[in-house]
Design a protein around this motif. Structure first.
Motif, PDB file in Angstrom:
ATOM      1  N   THR A   1       9.755   1.929   0.514  1.00  0.00           N
ATOM      2  CA  THR A   1      10.444   2.686  -0.528  1.00  0.00           C
ATOM      3  C   THR A   1       9.993   4.138  -0.441  1.00  0.00           C
ATOM      4  O   THR A   1       8.791   4.433  -0.509  1.00  0.00           O
ATOM      5  CB  THR A   1      10.139   2.127  -1.928  1.00  0.00           C
ATOM      6  N   ILE A   2      10.958   5.037  -0.265  1.00  0.00           N
ATOM      7  CA  ILE A   2      10.703   6.483  -0.233  1.00  0.00           C
ATOM      8  C   ILE A   2      11.579   7.099  -1.317  1.00  0.00           C
ATOM      9  O   ILE A   2      12.800   7.171  -1.166  1.00  0.00           O
ATOM     10  CB  ILE A   2      11.022   7.089   1.138  1.00  0.00           C
ATOM     11  N   GLY A   3      10.968   7.505  -2.410  1.00  0.00           N
ATOM     12  CA  GLY A   3      11.759   7.979  -3.545  1.00  0.00           C
ATOM     13  C   GLY A   3      12.630   6.847  -4.065  1.00  0.00           C
ATOM     14  O   GLY A   3      12.137   5.781  -4.433  1.00  0.00           O
ATOM     15  N   THR A   4      13.937   7.066  -4.062  1.00  0.00           N
ATOM     16  CA  THR A   4      14.876   6.025  -4.511  1.00  0.00           C
ATOM     17  C   THR A   4      15.505   5.268  -3.343  1.00  0.00           C
ATOM     18  O   THR A   4      16.378   4.429  -3.550  1.00  0.00           O
ATOM     19  CB  THR A   4      15.992   6.655  -5.364  1.00  0.00           C
ATOM     20  N   THR A   5      15.041   5.562  -2.127  1.00  0.00           N
ATOM     21  CA  THR A   5      15.600   4.924  -0.926  1.00  0.00           C
ATOM     22  C   THR A   5      14.755   3.722  -0.519  1.00  0.00           C
ATOM     23  O   THR A   5      13.544   3.843  -0.329  1.00  0.00           O
ATOM     24  CB  THR A   5      15.663   5.927   0.242  1.00  0.00           C
ATOM     25  N   SER A   6      15.407   2.571  -0.388  1.00  0.00           N
ATOM     26  CA  SER A   6      14.725   1.351   0.058  1.00  0.00           C
ATOM     27  C   SER A   6      15.190   1.007   1.471  1.00  0.00           C
ATOM     28  O   SER A   6      16.392   1.022   1.759  1.00  0.00           O
ATOM     29  CB  SER A   6      15.028   0.189  -0.889  1.00  0.00           C
ATOM     30  N   LEU A   7      14.249   0.691   2.332  1.00  0.00           N
ATOM     31  CA  LEU A   7      14.540   0.434   3.740  1.00  0.00           C
ATOM     32  C   LEU A   7      13.831  -0.833   4.211  1.00  0.00           C
ATOM     33  O   LEU A   7      12.700  -1.118   3.789  1.00  0.00           O
ATOM     34  CB  LEU A   7      14.071   1.610   4.608  1.00  0.00           C
ATOM     35  N   ASP A   8      14.504  -1.579   5.073  1.00  0.00           N
ATOM     36  CA  ASP A   8      13.888  -2.733   5.732  1.00  0.00           C
ATOM     37  C   ASP A   8      13.400  -2.295   7.111  1.00  0.00           C
ATOM     38  O   ASP A   8      14.030  -1.468   7.769  1.00  0.00           O
ATOM     39  CB  ASP A   8      14.900  -3.863   5.868  1.00  0.00           C
TER      40      ASP A   8
ATOM     41  N   THR B   1       4.830   0.820   0.870  1.00  0.00           N
ATOM     42  CA  THR B   1       5.183  -0.160   1.890  1.00  0.00           C
ATOM     43  C   THR B   1       4.669  -1.542   1.504  1.00  0.00           C
ATOM     44  O   THR B   1       3.590  -1.694   0.930  1.00  0.00           O
ATOM     45  CB  THR B   1       4.600   0.223   3.260  1.00  0.00           C
ATOM     46  N   LYS B   2       5.469  -2.542   1.845  1.00  0.00           N
ATOM     47  CA  LYS B   2       5.075  -3.942   1.686  1.00  0.00           C
ATOM     48  C   LYS B   2       5.282  -4.637   3.021  1.00  0.00           C
ATOM     49  O   LYS B   2       6.352  -4.523   3.621  1.00  0.00           O
ATOM     50  CB  LYS B   2       5.907  -4.632   0.605  1.00  0.00           C
ATOM     51  N   ILE B   3       4.263  -5.335   3.495  1.00  0.00           N
ATOM     52  CA  ILE B   3       4.308  -6.018   4.778  1.00  0.00           C
ATOM     53  C   ILE B   3       4.099  -7.505   4.540  1.00  0.00           C
ATOM     54  O   ILE B   3       3.208  -7.908   3.775  1.00  0.00           O
ATOM     55  CB  ILE B   3       3.226  -5.477   5.728  1.00  0.00           C
ATOM     56  N   VAL B   4       4.926  -8.322   5.177  1.00  0.00           N
ATOM     57  CA  VAL B   4       4.780  -9.777   5.072  1.00  0.00           C
ATOM     58  C   VAL B   4       4.602 -10.354   6.472  1.00  0.00           C
ATOM     59  O   VAL B   4       5.312  -9.986   7.407  1.00  0.00           O
ATOM     60  CB  VAL B   4       5.993 -10.420   4.359  1.00  0.00           C
ATOM     61  N   LYS B   5       3.627 -11.240   6.626  1.00  0.00           N
ATOM     62  CA  LYS B   5       3.365 -11.819   7.937  1.00  0.00           C
ATOM     63  C   LYS B   5       2.440 -13.023   7.786  1.00  0.00           C
ATOM     64  O   LYS B   5       1.849 -13.243   6.719  1.00  0.00           O
ATOM     65  CB  LYS B   5       2.741 -10.793   8.874  1.00  0.00           C
TER      66      LYS B   5
ATOM     67  N   LYS C   1       0.837  -1.198   0.000  1.00  0.00           N
ATOM     68  CA  LYS C   1       0.000   0.000   0.000  1.00  0.00           C
ATOM     69  C   LYS C   1       0.870   1.246   0.000  1.00  0.00           C
ATOM     70  O   LYS C   1       2.076   1.196   0.301  1.00  0.00           O
ATOM     71  CB  LYS C   1      -0.921   0.021   1.220  1.00  0.00           C
ATOM     72  N   ASN C   2       0.261   2.370  -0.322  1.00  0.00           N
ATOM     73  CA  ASN C   2       0.908   3.667  -0.192  1.00  0.00           C
ATOM     74  C   ASN C   2       0.624   4.223   1.201  1.00  0.00           C
ATOM     75  O   ASN C   2      -0.443   3.981   1.769  1.00  0.00           O
ATOM     76  CB  ASN C   2       0.407   4.640  -1.260  1.00  0.00           C
ATOM     77  N   ASP C   3       1.578   4.976   1.741  1.00  0.00           N
ATOM     78  CA  ASP C   3       1.419   5.511   3.087  1.00  0.00           C
ATOM     79  C   ASP C   3       2.108   6.867   3.169  1.00  0.00           C
ATOM     80  O   ASP C   3       3.034   7.155   2.408  1.00  0.00           O
ATOM     81  CB  ASP C   3       2.044   4.552   4.105  1.00  0.00           C
ATOM     82  N   THR C   4       1.634   7.687   4.077  1.00  0.00           N
ATOM     83  CA  THR C   4       2.295   8.946   4.393  1.00  0.00           C
ATOM     84  C   THR C   4       2.871   8.828   5.795  1.00  0.00           C
ATOM     85  O   THR C   4       2.147   8.523   6.746  1.00  0.00           O
ATOM     86  CB  THR C   4       1.312  10.133   4.334  1.00  0.00           C
ATOM     87  N   VAL C   5       4.178   9.032   5.924  1.00  0.00           N
ATOM     88  CA  VAL C   5       4.854   8.800   7.200  1.00  0.00           C
ATOM     89  C   VAL C   5       5.679  10.018   7.605  1.00  0.00           C
ATOM     90  O   VAL C   5       5.985  10.878   6.778  1.00  0.00           O
ATOM     91  CB  VAL C   5       5.774   7.559   7.119  1.00  0.00           C
ATOM     92  N   HIS C   6       6.016  10.069   8.873  1.00  0.00           N
ATOM     93  CA  HIS C   6       6.999  11.048   9.322  1.00  0.00           C
ATOM     94  C   HIS C   6       7.832  10.410  10.425  1.00  0.00           C
ATOM     95  O   HIS C   6       7.381   9.482  11.125  1.00  0.00           O
ATOM     96  CB  HIS C   6       6.344  12.353   9.796  1.00  0.00           C
ATOM     97  N   ALA C   7       9.061  10.887  10.598  1.00  0.00           N
ATOM     98  CA  ALA C   7       9.987  10.297  11.562  1.00  0.00           C
ATOM     99  C   ALA C   7       9.715  10.829  12.967  1.00  0.00           C
ATOM    100  O   ALA C   7       9.552  12.039  13.171  1.00  0.00           O
ATOM    101  CB  ALA C   7      11.428  10.598  11.159  1.00  0.00           C
ATOM    102  N   LEU C   8       9.653   9.907  13.930  1.00  0.00           N
ATOM    103  CA  LEU C   8       9.530  10.298  15.335  1.00  0.00           C
ATOM    104  C   LEU C   8      10.867  10.835  15.833  1.00  0.00           C
ATOM    105  O   LEU C   8      11.928  10.364  15.433  1.00  0.00           O
ATOM    106  CB  LEU C   8       9.114   9.104  16.186  1.00  0.00           C
ATOM    107  N   GLU C   9      10.801  11.803  16.710  1.00  0.00           N
ATOM    108  CA  GLU C   9      12.019  12.389  17.270  1.00  0.00           C
ATOM    109  C   GLU C   9      12.172  12.093  18.754  1.00  0.00           C
ATOM    110  O   GLU C   9      13.236  12.327  19.329  1.00  0.00           O
ATOM    111  CB  GLU C   9      12.028  13.897  17.022  1.00  0.00           C
ATOM    112  N   GLN C  10      11.126  11.592  19.377  1.00  0.00           N
ATOM    113  CA  GLN C  10      11.162  11.295  20.810  1.00  0.00           C
ATOM    114  C   GLN C  10      10.614   9.901  21.065  1.00  0.00           C
ATOM    115  O   GLN C  10       9.946   9.311  20.225  1.00  0.00           O
ATOM    116  CB  GLN C  10      10.342  12.330  21.593  1.00  0.00           C
TER     117      GLN C  10
END
Length: 234
Positions: free
Chosen positions: A90-97, A138-142, A14-23
């Protein structure tokens, strides 16, 4: 006759809108909060436990069995109730696990959960900064426990606000968005959120749509399924 129950291996995209937590996270780590995990469904409040939907970014790719083993060990050791799944972002060209977390009673547990995973040998990406609202794929496997309500219609046994309806063919990301928008424009029933998914059962891969709603019964899901098939095959 009782409905058939089963455990299946699920992939959800799915597509998602995220932001990074700072605390309230492990210092220097990267944890994303989903700002709107179910955009087609409006019954959750930001303070609801079910609305806490986080991605803890890993330092590298870990096999699914390592994530599962670590999670089981943590659940045995601590009296914490949360749901974890392996995720790819995947955010732009950045892939993250990542490890995706849900059903946290409080966000205050995040740092403790990260520390527990580190003790299990699962490490997190450190000192990478990504700020602001970010559009992610985002892709989720479970593994999931499902109950078959009718052929092609399945309810999540552990969380009955989720269901899965089988569709006749695979839709890529662009096709799924187009078909789902067409379905929503022609739907006058109770609201729902939809995401692309598949699951593997008894040697067969099934293409499905994940439905999120607080109204779940076979007739409701059959009506959504019928409309999806009409728009897929038009």
């Amino acid at each position: 006759m009782a409905n058939k129950k089963m455990e299946v291996f699920v992939n959800l995209t799915k597509n998602d809108t995220v932001h990074a937590l700072e605390q309230k996270i492990l210092p220097g780590s990267l944890v994303f909060d989903s700002l709107n995990p179910f955009p087609g469904y409006y019954h959750e409040l930001p303070t609801d436990a079910d609305s806490i939907y986080l991605y803890m970014i890993l330092d590298s790719q870990y096999p699914l069995e390592e994530i599962l083993r670590a999670t089981q060990n943590i659940e045995k050791q601590y009296d914490w109730n949360f749901d974890a799944g392996k995720a790819y972002i995947t955010i732009g060209t950045t892939s993250l696990d990542a490890i995706r977390l849900r059903h946290l009673p409080t966000i205050d547990l995040v740092e403790k959960i990260q520390e527990a995973y580190v003790k299990q040998g699962i490490k997190f990406l450190m000192n990478k900064k990504l700020k602001g609202k970010l559009e992610a794929r985002t892709k989720i496997v479970k593994f999931l426990n499902l109950e078959e309500l009718e052929p092609g219609i399945y309810l999540n046994s552990d969380d009955t606000t989720f269901a899965y309806i089988v569709i006749s063919k695979y839709l890529d990301a662009e096709e799924f968005i187009k078909v789902s928008m067409d379905v929503k424009y022609n739907w006058d029933g109770h609201e729902f959120d939809a995401a692309s998914a598949s699951f593997y059962k008894e040697g067969t891969l099934y293409e499905v749509v994940r439905i999120r709603s607080d109204k779940m019964d076979a007739n409701y899901l059959k009506a959504i399924q019928k409309l999806y098939e009409a728009k897929i095959n038009k």
